[in-house]
Structure formats: C-alpha cells, structure tokens
Design a protein around this motif. Sequence first.
Motif, PDB file in Angstrom:
ATOM      1  N   MET A   1     -66.592 -20.278 -18.685  1.00 54.77           N
ATOM      2  CA  MET A   1     -65.257 -20.299 -18.403  1.00 54.77           C
ATOM      3  C   MET A   1     -64.676 -19.399 -17.079  1.00 54.77           C
ATOM      4  N   THR A   2     -63.979 -20.120 -16.294  1.00 57.43           N
ATOM      5  CA  THR A   2     -63.276 -19.426 -15.312  1.00 57.43           C
ATOM      6  C   THR A   2     -62.346 -18.265 -15.716  1.00 57.43           C
ATOM      7  N   THR A   3     -62.476 -17.287 -15.556  1.00 56.78           N
ATOM      8  CA  THR A   3     -61.324 -16.195 -15.936  1.00 56.78           C
ATOM      9  C   THR A   3     -60.313 -15.943 -14.692  1.00 56.78           C
ATOM     10  N   THR A   4     -59.355 -15.294 -15.254  1.00 54.04           N
ATOM     11  CA  THR A   4     -58.390 -14.996 -14.569  1.00 54.04           C
ATOM     12  C   THR A   4     -57.850 -13.501 -14.993  1.00 54.04           C
ATOM     13  N   SER A   5     -57.021 -12.811 -14.258  1.00 54.05           N
ATOM     14  CA  SER A   5     -56.299 -11.528 -14.621  1.00 54.05           C
ATOM     15  C   SER A   5     -55.995 -11.708 -16.049  1.00 54.05           C
ATOM     16  N   SER A   6     -55.350 -12.764 -16.501  1.00 53.15           N
ATOM     17  CA  SER A   6     -54.404 -12.575 -17.775  1.00 53.15           C
ATOM     18  C   SER A   6     -55.587 -13.258 -18.852  1.00 53.15           C
ATOM     19  N   ASP A   7     -56.785 -13.479 -18.668  1.00 54.06           N
ATOM     20  CA  ASP A   7     -57.673 -14.589 -19.743  1.00 54.06           C
ATOM     21  C   ASP A   7     -57.914 -13.415 -20.917  1.00 54.06           C
ATOM     22  N   THR A   8     -58.221 -13.978 -21.703  1.00 56.02           N
ATOM     23  CA  THR A   8     -58.594 -13.457 -23.073  1.00 56.02           C
ATOM     24  C   THR A   8     -59.728 -12.263 -23.060  1.00 56.02           C
ATOM     25  N   THR A   9     -60.580 -12.544 -22.080  1.00 51.89           N
ATOM     26  CA  THR A   9     -61.924 -11.642 -22.098  1.00 51.89           C
ATOM     27  C   THR A   9     -61.564 -10.890 -20.880  1.00 51.89           C
ATOM     28  N   PRO A  10     -61.617  -9.430 -20.994  1.00 56.83           N
ATOM     29  CA  PRO A  10     -61.698  -8.624 -19.795  1.00 56.83           C
ATOM     30  C   PRO A  10     -63.141  -8.662 -19.229  1.00 56.83           C
ATOM     31  N   PRO A  11     -63.167  -8.058 -18.098  1.00 55.26           N
ATOM     32  CA  PRO A  11     -64.587  -8.119 -17.635  1.00 55.26           C
ATOM     33  C   PRO A  11     -65.652  -7.271 -18.477  1.00 55.26           C
ATOM     34  N   PRO A  12     -66.724  -7.611 -18.482  1.00 51.04           N
ATOM     35  CA  PRO A  12     -67.681  -7.319 -19.487  1.00 51.04           C
ATOM     36  C   PRO A  12     -68.122  -5.860 -19.112  1.00 51.04           C
ATOM     37  N   ILE A  13     -68.382  -5.077 -20.191  1.00 49.44           N
ATOM     38  CA  ILE A  13     -68.911  -3.844 -20.235  1.00 49.44           C
ATOM     39  C   ILE A  13     -70.675  -3.827 -20.073  1.00 49.44           C
ATOM     40  N   THR A  14     -71.186  -3.651 -18.952  1.00 42.82           N
ATOM     41  CA  THR A  14     -72.614  -3.708 -18.996  1.00 42.82           C
ATOM     42  C   THR A  14     -73.398  -2.288 -19.331  1.00 42.82           C
ATOM     43  N   SER A  15     -74.508  -2.424 -19.678  1.00 43.91           N
ATOM     44  CA  SER A  15     -75.208  -1.100 -19.916  1.00 43.91           C
ATOM     45  C   SER A  15     -76.722  -1.358 -19.410  1.00 43.91           C
ATOM     46  N   VAL A 320     -69.567 -32.940 -31.442  1.00 41.62           N
ATOM     47  CA  VAL A 320     -68.040 -32.584 -31.700  1.00 41.62           C
ATOM     48  C   VAL A 320     -67.991 -31.129 -31.581  1.00 41.62           C
ATOM     49  N   PRO A 321     -68.658 -30.119 -32.413  1.00 44.20           N
ATOM     50  CA  PRO A 321     -68.360 -28.927 -32.246  1.00 44.20           C
ATOM     51  C   PRO A 321     -68.472 -28.132 -30.826  1.00 44.20           C
ATOM     52  N   VAL A 322     -69.378 -28.662 -30.082  1.00 46.65           N
ATOM     53  CA  VAL A 322     -69.687 -28.068 -28.764  1.00 46.65           C
ATOM     54  C   VAL A 322     -68.239 -28.466 -27.985  1.00 46.65           C
ATOM     55  N   ALA A 323     -68.029 -29.742 -28.111  1.00 45.01           N
ATOM     56  CA  ALA A 323     -67.014 -30.568 -27.129  1.00 45.01           C
ATOM     57  C   ALA A 323     -65.637 -29.998 -27.126  1.00 45.01           C
ATOM     58  N   THR A 324     -65.381 -30.027 -28.772  1.00 45.82           N
ATOM     59  CA  THR A 324     -64.192 -29.316 -29.025  1.00 45.82           C
ATOM     60  C   THR A 324     -63.739 -28.000 -28.858  1.00 45.82           C
ATOM     61  N   GLN A 325     -64.815 -27.341 -29.093  1.00 45.51           N
ATOM     62  CA  GLN A 325     -64.620 -25.587 -28.777  1.00 45.51           C
ATOM     63  C   GLN A 325     -64.349 -25.451 -27.277  1.00 45.51           C
ATOM     64  N   LEU A 326     -65.166 -26.201 -26.529  1.00 46.85           N
ATOM     65  CA  LEU A 326     -64.639 -26.146 -25.168  1.00 46.85           C
ATOM     66  C   LEU A 326     -63.617 -26.418 -24.514  1.00 46.85           C
ATOM     67  N   TRP A 327     -63.083 -27.630 -25.333  1.00 49.25           N
ATOM     68  CA  TRP A 327     -61.831 -28.331 -25.056  1.00 49.25           C
ATOM     69  C   TRP A 327     -60.839 -27.319 -25.446  1.00 49.25           C
ATOM     70  N   VAL A 328     -60.688 -26.737 -26.544  1.00 49.99           N
ATOM     71  CA  VAL A 328     -59.768 -25.975 -26.902  1.00 49.99           C
ATOM     72  C   VAL A 328     -59.429 -24.757 -25.924  1.00 49.99           C
ATOM     73  N   THR A 329     -60.666 -23.974 -25.626  1.00 48.49           N
ATOM     74  CA  THR A 329     -60.553 -22.985 -24.768  1.00 48.49           C
ATOM     75  C   THR A 329     -60.071 -23.217 -23.264  1.00 48.49           C
ATOM     76  N   ARG A 330     -60.326 -24.588 -22.729  1.00 49.03           N
ATOM     77  CA  ARG A 330     -60.012 -24.974 -21.589  1.00 49.03           C
ATOM     78  C   ARG A 330     -58.506 -25.258 -21.376  1.00 49.03           C
ATOM     79  N   VAL A 331     -57.896 -25.707 -22.627  1.00 50.94           N
ATOM     80  CA  VAL A 331     -56.366 -25.964 -22.449  1.00 50.94           C
ATOM     81  C   VAL A 331     -55.556 -24.914 -22.780  1.00 50.94           C
ATOM     82  N   GLU A 332     -56.277 -24.041 -23.421  1.00 54.19           N
ATOM     83  CA  GLU A 332     -55.539 -22.660 -23.686  1.00 54.19           C
ATOM     84  C   GLU A 332     -56.401 -21.476 -23.233  1.00 54.19           C
ATOM     85  N   ARG A 333     -56.296 -21.147 -22.236  1.00 58.91           N
ATOM     86  CA  ARG A 333     -57.447 -20.150 -21.397  1.00 58.91           C
ATOM     87  C   ARG A 333     -56.897 -18.840 -21.901  1.00 58.91           C
TER      88      ARG A 333
END
Length: 393
Positions: A1-15, A320-333
């Motif tokens: 998923m392409t992220t933007t400054s307002s996306d739901t997930t901030p940049p990942p914390i790495t360790s 269906v689970p894979v396709a619809t999960q990706l679908w809803v996150t793409r139409v509501e990023r």
Amino acid sequence: MTTTSSDTTPPPITSPSTGQGRATPVVALAAGIAILVSSEFLPAGVLPTMARDLGISEGTAGLAVAATAIAGALTAPSIAMVLPRMDRRTLLVGLLVAAAVANLAVAVAPGFIVLLLGHLVLGAAIAGYWSFAFAVGTYASPGRDHVISTSIALGVTVATIVGLPLGSLLADGPGWRWGFAAAAVLSLVAAAALARALPPVPAHPGAGLSMMRQALRNPRLVAGVALVVVVVLGNFVAYPFIRIAISDTTPGNGMWMLALWGLGGLFGNLAAGRFSDRLRLVVTVAPILLAGGLVLTLLAESTPAMALAMIVWGFGMNMVPVATQLWVTRVERERTESALALQVTAFQLAITLGAALGGAVLDQYGVELVLLIGAAAAAVAAAGFGSLRVPRG
C-alpha cells in the motif's frame, strides 16, 4: 500500500538488533489468525458429542456456535472506539490471550451458559484480531500489503480445512474437550510469538468514533462493504450444507471433496495476492468463480464433476477475503482501521445471515435451491464490484 503523510500507518519502527527477517511478523500474524479461526470451526466437527455431553440439544449447541459470529459482528466496528489509543501489538496479544481463556472455558464448560460465554469472547477476539492484523502487518513490513493480506487469508483457509476434520477426530478419539484445551495452549503460544515478532505499533492519532464516522461518509466504501455482505452470504448460504450436496452425488467421498475445496482455496488465496495490481478484475472474478462453483456443484452428476466443482468453489470463495481486504484499504487509505473493521463486520454478519437463510431454505426446498440462491448472490456481487472504480495501488 502506498503511504502518504496522512495514511493510517506511520513510518515503521525498526530494530536492527533483533535480527528478525521481514517475514517473521507476517508469519506470526498468520499463525495467530489460523489458531483463532480453527477454534471457531472446531465445534462444527464435535457438535453432536458436545451437545450430548452437556445435556443440551444440538440446536441449542448450535446457538452457542452462532454467537461467535454475532459477537464478532458487534466487536469489529467498536473495538477501536473502545480502545482508540492502545498500542496495536499489545491489543493483538491481548486478544490471543482472551481467546485462550475462551477456549479453556469451553473445554471445562459444565453447561450451556459457560459454553455461550466462551463463544462470545472467542468471537470478539477473532473479529478484533482480524480487524487489526492487516494494518499492524503493513506497519511492521511496509510495502508488502498484498503479501500480508494473502498470508492472513491463507491462515484462515488452513484453519477452515483443519478445524472440521480435527474436531471430528477428537470427538471420535480422546474427546471434544481436548481440542479446545489444545487451542487454548496454542493461543498462548501464538500470543508469545506475536509479542516477540512485532515492534510496538502505536494507534493512529485519529482512531476511534470520529474515524469510523468519516469512513462511513465514503460512498464507495459503504457500497463495497454491502457487496462483501452479498458475496459472503452467497457462500455461507450453501457452505454449511456442503456435505449434503456432496453426498447426493458422491456418497462416501465427503472428506476427499472437502480437501479439494481447501486445495482450491489455497490457490485462490495465492492468485488474489499475485494479481492484486489488477484489483478491480480480481474482486469481480472472485464472486464469478464462486457462482460458477456453486452451479457446478448443483449440476454435478459424477465424482469427477463434483471434484471440479469443489476446486472452483474453493478457489473463488478464498479469493474473496484477500481481494476485499485490499479493496477496502485502497478505497479508504486514510482510515484503514475503520475500513477493515467494516469488512470484518460484513463477513461475520453475512456468515450468520447466510447460515440462517440456508437452513430455512434447505428444510423447505432442498439443497438445490440453496446452491442457486448462493450463486445468484455471488453473481450480483460480481456485477456490483465490476461497476465500482478502484484507485491505483
């Protein structure tokens, strides 16, 4: 998923010191959902024995099982509102611990009330975990949304395949309670593995009731969620009675046919992830294949024909689970937590409604009409998804 400054997930914390590969969080998340959904499917294989042991009717025991889906439908959209600021790793680990407690309660249940309470808690744990797993996975392993969605769906498919036959074996062997005891232990193991594999995952700053309200203002998301209900209902009108449909044509081959359904499902999961860059096509083709599999099941008059029907049915449904999960996150990023919660609610609601409708139709008209209704619902969903535009990934 392409992220933007307002996306739901901030940049990942790495360790860097952990030495964990990128696959580790994905595997841990998939294992967690596999154990949870296996727990959900266990009762289907032990229902008569469980009911007899508890001194209740099979219908009453079935109500406790249905409570799992009902609790899930209520929990999925509300858990982020109740716990808007909780670290999402902590939340997922807590849900697995809750599932362990629920399975243990069922394992030692002296009667219907404890059984019911255990299934209610289990349903809440499954729905909450499923709602957050994808967003947590994209945080821990950014840029791998299709891999994460496919892995979670594979966990569900494996659980679907394993849960029913495992329950049957336990009911015929050491006893149905041992299955739930084992599920309790495995849930705790999965919780420990998840706590180790994932970094801390902070909640989105806007999580809660406000986020859900904003997501519900997205007409394409609402339309898509409604279509998820339709296509999943189409499957679960028929799926609880799949053994009846099989036995009418190929008596004595039930387990082999279910294995072929599961094999088709595994490839359906993988295909949906592989072609996720053509999401509109995938989300349209999946219900078409589901409808085709249901029609083939209706028309099958030989073992080879039924085998083909099972593979096509399993392939289409498990896309269906894979396709619809990706679908809803793409139409509501920007509000993926809420979008995924609505998708999970749609699944749980459709499972409950589909099984109830299918049972009523089966008693009055037979399995043939059940299969036709399922195919018609899947075809309607295919037409609906085909008419909705999907943003590019």
